[in-house]
Enzyme design. Structure first.
Site, PDB file in Angstrom:
ATOM      1  N   TRP A   1      25.492   1.777 -34.215  1.00  0.00           N
ATOM      2  CA  TRP A   1      25.997   0.680 -33.410  1.00  0.00           C
ATOM      3  C   TRP A   1      24.935  -0.400 -33.216  1.00  0.00           C
ATOM      4  CZ3 TRP A   1      29.988  -1.942 -32.436  1.00  0.00           C
ATOM      5  CH2 TRP A   1      30.055  -2.812 -31.354  1.00  0.00           C
TER       6      TRP A   1
ATOM      7  N   GLU B   1      33.937  -2.621 -34.176  1.00  0.00           N
ATOM      8  CA  GLU B   1      34.032  -1.160 -34.276  1.00  0.00           C
ATOM      9  C   GLU B   1      34.341  -0.750 -35.711  1.00  0.00           C
ATOM     10  OE1 GLU B   1      33.016   0.901 -32.107  1.00  0.00           O
ATOM     11  OE2 GLU B   1      33.036  -0.279 -30.264  1.00  0.00           O
TER      12      GLU B   1
ATOM     13  N   TYR C   1      23.570  -3.907 -23.381  1.00  0.00           N
ATOM     14  CA  TYR C   1      24.977  -3.685 -23.733  1.00  0.00           C
ATOM     15  C   TYR C   1      25.603  -2.680 -22.768  1.00  0.00           C
ATOM     16  CZ  TYR C   1      29.021  -2.194 -26.511  1.00  0.00           C
ATOM     17  OH  TYR C   1      30.286  -1.873 -26.925  1.00  0.00           O
TER      18      TYR C   1
END
Length: 189
Positions: A52, A44, A22
């Site tokens: 995350w 988000e 990522y």
């Protein structure tokens, strides 16, 4: 810190292969198109209060569950879709966050023709020449600009878009470059 390939990266990227991929291919790079920006805003929002990595590993399930984050399709979701999402073990089953994503698709579509989500984010882009953070401690969780962006988005009907979520969105989509000074991605963009 150097990875196995010897390249210097932001320290958080070395926590897992998923994070490294990522970091190296997506985080902090420009995102094109309203659907792609809507996906990032939605993810988000789902991340709020969670790690995350949880969201990243469920990303494909989120894409399937939310019709590829096509704002038109998500805006049309009704009670049956909400029930389906709440029962989907592949995603984070939080009713408030699911409702926010559906609401945000509608808010996005309600923007005047002269405006876009990308245009709103661009108003809060970090200034050119902003010094690169030297350490992770130099990277803020929120800024005055992200607070202003959150306020602007809320005024336009968006939900689950506080200053921290707004800042994470700006970082993830390349409107703010918070790759550390020595990170290869910062200089390889």
């Amino acid at each position: 810190m150097p990875g196995a390939d010897g390249r210097l990266r932001c320290g958080w990227a070395l926590a897992s292969e998923d994070y490294q991929h990522y970091h190296d291919t997506e985080w902090g790079r420009a995102v094109q198109g309203e659907a792609a920006l809507f996906e990032r805003l939605s993810l988000e929002a789902f991340q709020s209060g969670l790690s995350w990595i949880t969201i990243l590993r469920k990303r494909e399930a989120f894409r399937t569950a939310f019709a590829g984050f096509d704002p038109q399709a998500v805006a049309a979701f009704g009670d049956a879709d909400r029930a389906r999402l709440l029962a989907d073990p592949g995603i984070v089953r939080n009713g408030a966050k699911i409702d926010a994503v559906i609401n945000n698709a509608r808010a996005l579509l309600a923007l005047p023709d002269t405006e876009s989500l990308g245009g709103l984010l661009a108003r809060y882009r970090a200034p050119e020449g902003r010094p690169a953070p030297q350490t992770l401690e130099d990277v803020p969780a929120a800024t005055a600009d992200s607070a202003a962006l959150a306020k602007e988005l809320k005024k336009r009907g968006f939900r689950f878009v506080g200053p921290i979520t707004a800042y994470a969105m700006l970082q993830a989509t390349g409107y703010v470059n918070d790759h550390l000074a020595g990170c290869w991605v910062r200089h390889g963009n």
